[in-house]
Design a protein around this motif. Sequence first.
Motif, PDB file in Angstrom:
ATOM      1  N   PRO A 220     -50.889 -82.618 -13.054  1.00 21.53           N
ATOM      2  CA  PRO A 220     -49.663 -81.820 -13.022  1.00 21.53           C
ATOM      3  C   PRO A 220     -49.943 -80.418 -12.482  1.00 21.53           C
ATOM      4  O   PRO A 220     -51.066 -79.915 -12.576  1.00 21.53           O
ATOM      5  CB  PRO A 220     -49.223 -81.784 -14.497  1.00 21.53           C
ATOM      6  N   ASP A 221     -48.924 -79.796 -11.918  1.00 22.45           N
ATOM      7  CA  ASP A 221     -49.107 -78.494 -11.273  1.00 22.45           C
ATOM      8  C   ASP A 221     -49.740 -77.462 -12.208  1.00 22.45           C
ATOM      9  O   ASP A 221     -50.549 -76.636 -11.772  1.00 22.45           O
ATOM     10  CB  ASP A 221     -47.761 -77.961 -10.767  1.00 22.45           C
ATOM     11  N   GLU A 222     -49.379 -77.513 -13.486  1.00 15.82           N
ATOM     12  CA  GLU A 222     -49.880 -76.491 -14.403  1.00 15.82           C
ATOM     13  C   GLU A 222     -51.379 -76.615 -14.672  1.00 15.82           C
ATOM     14  O   GLU A 222     -51.998 -75.693 -15.215  1.00 15.82           O
ATOM     15  CB  GLU A 222     -49.117 -76.538 -15.728  1.00 15.82           C
ATOM     16  N   ALA A 223     -51.974 -77.752 -14.286  1.00 12.73           N
ATOM     17  CA  ALA A 223     -53.414 -77.939 -14.485  1.00 12.73           C
ATOM     18  C   ALA A 223     -54.226 -77.609 -13.233  1.00 12.73           C
ATOM     19  O   ALA A 223     -55.457 -77.690 -13.262  1.00 12.73           O
ATOM     20  CB  ALA A 223     -53.706 -79.366 -14.932  1.00 12.73           C
ATOM     21  N   ALA A 224     -53.562 -77.233 -12.144  1.00  9.03           N
ATOM     22  CA  ALA A 224     -54.273 -77.028 -10.877  1.00  9.03           C
ATOM     23  C   ALA A 224     -55.324 -75.935 -10.983  1.00  9.03           C
ATOM     24  O   ALA A 224     -56.461 -76.099 -10.530  1.00  9.03           O
ATOM     25  CB  ALA A 224     -53.279 -76.704  -9.764  1.00  9.03           C
ATOM     26  N   SER A 225     -54.969 -74.790 -11.589  1.00  9.42           N
ATOM     27  CA  SER A 225     -55.934 -73.690 -11.640  1.00  9.42           C
ATOM     28  C   SER A 225     -57.137 -74.053 -12.497  1.00  9.42           C
ATOM     29  O   SER A 225     -58.258 -73.598 -12.226  1.00  9.42           O
ATOM     30  CB  SER A 225     -55.273 -72.415 -12.154  1.00  9.42           C
ATOM     31  N   ARG A 227     -58.431 -77.078 -12.699  1.00  8.71           N
ATOM     32  CA  ARG A 227     -59.269 -77.897 -11.824  1.00  8.71           C
ATOM     33  C   ARG A 227     -60.126 -77.007 -10.935  1.00  8.71           C
ATOM     34  O   ARG A 227     -61.321 -77.250 -10.762  1.00  8.71           O
ATOM     35  CB  ARG A 227     -58.409 -78.826 -10.959  1.00  8.71           C
ATOM     36  N   TRP A 228     -59.514 -75.957 -10.355  1.00  7.56           N
ATOM     37  CA  TRP A 228     -60.260 -75.065  -9.465  1.00  7.56           C
ATOM     38  C   TRP A 228     -61.362 -74.340 -10.236  1.00  7.56           C
ATOM     39  O   TRP A 228     -62.476 -74.180  -9.730  1.00  7.56           O
ATOM     40  CB  TRP A 228     -59.306 -74.054  -8.826  1.00  7.56           C
ATOM     41  N   THR A 229     -61.046 -73.896 -11.445  1.00  5.78           N
ATOM     42  CA  THR A 229     -62.060 -73.243 -12.281  1.00  5.78           C
ATOM     43  C   THR A 229     -63.214 -74.192 -12.562  1.00  5.78           C
ATOM     44  O   THR A 229     -64.389 -73.812 -12.488  1.00  5.78           O
ATOM     45  CB  THR A 229     -61.426 -72.771 -13.601  1.00  5.78           C
ATOM     46  N   LEU A 230     -62.879 -75.434 -12.878  1.00  2.00           N
ATOM     47  CA  LEU A 230     -63.905 -76.430 -13.160  1.00  2.00           C
ATOM     48  C   LEU A 230     -64.762 -76.687 -11.925  1.00  2.00           C
ATOM     49  O   LEU A 230     -65.990 -76.805 -12.010  1.00  2.00           O
ATOM     50  CB  LEU A 230     -63.234 -77.725 -13.615  1.00  2.00           C
ATOM     51  N   GLY A 231     -64.126 -76.754 -10.742  1.00  2.00           N
ATOM     52  CA  GLY A 231     -64.869 -76.966  -9.503  1.00  2.00           C
ATOM     53  C   GLY A 231     -65.816 -75.809  -9.204  1.00  2.00           C
ATOM     54  O   GLY A 231     -66.939 -76.025  -8.732  1.00  2.00           O
ATOM     55  N   MET A 318     -63.027 -85.542 -17.884  1.00  2.00           N
ATOM     56  CA  MET A 318     -62.416 -84.240 -17.662  1.00  2.00           C
ATOM     57  C   MET A 318     -60.925 -84.368 -17.384  1.00  2.00           C
ATOM     58  O   MET A 318     -60.141 -83.481 -17.745  1.00  2.00           O
ATOM     59  CB  MET A 318     -63.108 -83.509 -16.515  1.00  2.00           C
ATOM     60  N   ARG A 319     -60.512 -85.467 -16.770  1.00  2.00           N
ATOM     61  CA  ARG A 319     -59.081 -85.665 -16.563  1.00  2.00           C
ATOM     62  C   ARG A 319     -58.350 -85.709 -17.906  1.00  2.00           C
ATOM     63  O   ARG A 319     -57.296 -85.088 -18.073  1.00  2.00           O
ATOM     64  CB  ARG A 319     -58.825 -86.954 -15.790  1.00  2.00           C
ATOM     65  N   HIS A 320     -58.930 -86.435 -18.869  1.00  2.00           N
ATOM     66  CA  HIS A 320     -58.295 -86.503 -20.181  1.00  2.00           C
ATOM     67  C   HIS A 320     -58.171 -85.111 -20.795  1.00  2.00           C
ATOM     68  O   HIS A 320     -57.157 -84.784 -21.425  1.00  2.00           O
ATOM     69  CB  HIS A 320     -59.112 -87.422 -21.105  1.00  2.00           C
ATOM     70  N   ALA A 321     -59.197 -84.290 -20.626  1.00  2.00           N
ATOM     71  CA  ALA A 321     -59.143 -82.929 -21.164  1.00  2.00           C
ATOM     72  C   ALA A 321     -58.074 -82.099 -20.455  1.00  2.00           C
ATOM     73  O   ALA A 321     -57.333 -81.334 -21.091  1.00  2.00           O
ATOM     74  CB  ALA A 321     -60.504 -82.264 -21.031  1.00  2.00           C
ATOM     75  N   LEU A 322     -57.966 -82.247 -19.150  1.00  2.00           N
ATOM     76  CA  LEU A 322     -57.052 -81.414 -18.370  1.00  2.00           C
ATOM     77  C   LEU A 322     -55.589 -81.754 -18.616  1.00  2.00           C
ATOM     78  O   LEU A 322     -54.720 -80.880 -18.504  1.00  2.00           O
ATOM     79  CB  LEU A 322     -57.375 -81.548 -16.882  1.00  2.00           C
ATOM     80  N   VAL A 323     -55.283 -83.007 -18.917  1.00  2.00           N
ATOM     81  CA  VAL A 323     -53.878 -83.395 -19.109  1.00  2.00           C
ATOM     82  C   VAL A 323     -53.466 -83.366 -20.575  1.00  2.00           C
ATOM     83  O   VAL A 323     -52.281 -83.497 -20.884  1.00  2.00           O
ATOM     84  CB  VAL A 323     -53.593 -84.793 -18.509  1.00  2.00           C
ATOM     85  N   ALA A 324     -54.425 -83.189 -21.498  1.00  2.00           N
ATOM     86  CA  ALA A 324     -54.084 -83.094 -22.914  1.00  2.00           C
ATOM     87  C   ALA A 324     -53.298 -81.812 -23.174  1.00  2.00           C
ATOM     88  O   ALA A 324     -53.470 -80.813 -22.463  1.00  2.00           O
ATOM     89  CB  ALA A 324     -55.364 -83.112 -23.756  1.00  2.00           C
ATOM     90  N   PRO A 325     -52.433 -81.795 -24.178  1.00  2.00           N
ATOM     91  CA  PRO A 325     -51.683 -80.565 -24.489  1.00  2.00           C
ATOM     92  C   PRO A 325     -52.619 -79.385 -24.726  1.00  2.00           C
ATOM     93  O   PRO A 325     -53.514 -79.440 -25.568  1.00  2.00           O
ATOM     94  CB  PRO A 325     -50.924 -80.946 -25.776  1.00  2.00           C
ATOM     95  N   GLY A 326     -52.425 -78.339 -23.969  1.00  2.00           N
ATOM     96  CA  GLY A 326     -53.262 -77.151 -24.078  1.00  2.00           C
ATOM     97  C   GLY A 326     -54.638 -77.283 -23.464  1.00  2.00           C
ATOM     98  O   GLY A 326     -55.409 -76.315 -23.451  1.00  2.00           O
ATOM     99  N   GLU A 329     -55.586 -74.911 -20.387  1.00  2.00           N
ATOM    100  CA  GLU A 329     -55.835 -73.524 -20.786  1.00  2.00           C
ATOM    101  C   GLU A 329     -57.224 -73.370 -21.395  1.00  2.00           C
ATOM    102  O   GLU A 329     -57.932 -72.381 -21.141  1.00  2.00           O
ATOM    103  CB  GLU A 329     -54.775 -73.065 -21.788  1.00  2.00           C
ATOM    104  N   ILE A 330     -57.632 -74.365 -22.193  1.00  2.00           N
ATOM    105  CA  ILE A 330     -58.953 -74.310 -22.804  1.00  2.00           C
ATOM    106  C   ILE A 330     -60.043 -74.393 -21.740  1.00  2.00           C
ATOM    107  O   ILE A 330     -61.025 -73.642 -21.762  1.00  2.00           O
ATOM    108  CB  ILE A 330     -59.109 -75.450 -23.840  1.00  2.00           C
ATOM    109  N   VAL A 331     -59.889 -75.304 -20.772  1.00  2.00           N
ATOM    110  CA  VAL A 331     -60.873 -75.447 -19.704  1.00  2.00           C
ATOM    111  C   VAL A 331     -60.979 -74.157 -18.900  1.00  2.00           C
ATOM    112  O   VAL A 331     -62.065 -73.694 -18.570  1.00  2.00           O
ATOM    113  CB  VAL A 331     -60.515 -76.642 -18.791  1.00  2.00           C
ATOM    114  N   ASN A 332     -59.830 -73.546 -18.605  1.00  2.00           N
ATOM    115  CA  ASN A 332     -59.856 -72.278 -17.863  1.00  2.00           C
ATOM    116  C   ASN A 332     -60.617 -71.210 -18.621  1.00  2.00           C
ATOM    117  O   ASN A 332     -61.425 -70.467 -18.033  1.00  2.00           O
ATOM    118  CB  ASN A 332     -58.417 -71.807 -17.615  1.00  2.00           C
ATOM    119  N   ARG A 333     -60.403 -71.109 -19.931  1.00  2.00           N
ATOM    120  CA  ARG A 333     -61.096 -70.089 -20.711  1.00  2.00           C
ATOM    121  C   ARG A 333     -62.595 -70.383 -20.809  1.00  2.00           C
ATOM    122  O   ARG A 333     -63.420 -69.469 -20.770  1.00  2.00           O
ATOM    123  CB  ARG A 333     -60.494 -69.996 -22.124  1.00  2.00           C
TER     124      ARG A 333
END
Length: 337
Positions: A220-225, A227-231, A318-326, A329-333
Amino acid sequence: MIGELILHLGDFRTGSTAIQSWLRDQGLAQGIYYPPGFNHAPLAHSLPHPDARAHHFGVMADHMAASDAPFAVISAEHFEFSDPADLAEALAAHMPRQTVRMRLISYVRPHPQSYLARFAESAKIGSFEGDLDGYLDWPQTVKRMTYAPRFERWKRVFGEAFHVRLYDRSHFVGGDVLRDFASFVTGTDPGPQTLEANPSPGLESLAYARAFHRAIGALPDEAASARWTLGRHLGRQMTALNLSQTPLQLHKTLAERLVEQFQDDAAATDAAYFDNSPLSKALAAAPAQALEAPQSLAPEDHLNPQAIEAVTLWGNMMRHALVAPGGSEIVNRLYHE
């Protein structure tokens, strides 16, 4: 109160990470105050939004008011996307009497080298899934690599305070971008410095990153940033392993397309900022230096089946982490610089 403010505007893939690391760790020893944060991307991102702009620039002004360093640097390659008029308004509103002088600097990489570095970064963070040829057809590639009109907008707003420097080791003070930047800021060459590099990944690392993002799949769009942080974090980890890398290179047909696309821009940028036409010369030389055939970036051509299975497993997790509620945001932090 600081003596002079320098705004480091990027561009992307021109040593910004190394400069920011150096400023954070060693800037004060050179008389340079570097406000908190690895970089100051929030300032750049806030510019189109008046309330956010007032908050971020107000906080930054408070930090700088408390420093008596001769120089202060604000640094974010994200200013590449900014409207210079918005930045001028923000500075006038929040830092009107804090500096004796202000300068702005943007490094520019010759088009062929910039194209390869930008593609590698986009592939590493998962923002572009196509091949090296297709990157030239991605609308934002041409927009971001057409330098002359963008730099002209900065020049129009900031005049002689805006400077463009060539990102080329042979043109750097001491052959080192850190020494070059420090010399620009302070007027004094600090001598050899420790470089915390952020090199472009080679074919093997790119293949791994592409397999990783392929396993993550669409988000989803809200998870894009996130993904970039993870990359970016994946790229730092691969750099730390010091893996053997095959350099990414242009092939002749693509190099010729780059010449056709950017030769007018190279000439215009050279005429405005450089002697001896370095951008035009680098672009004209690209076809003769290119490979005859394209390189493969397919994971299957660089990774054995066991490696592909492992990276697919971690990508799925990591996909499961990125699409889970919140989760995004956790991955970005967790993984942001």
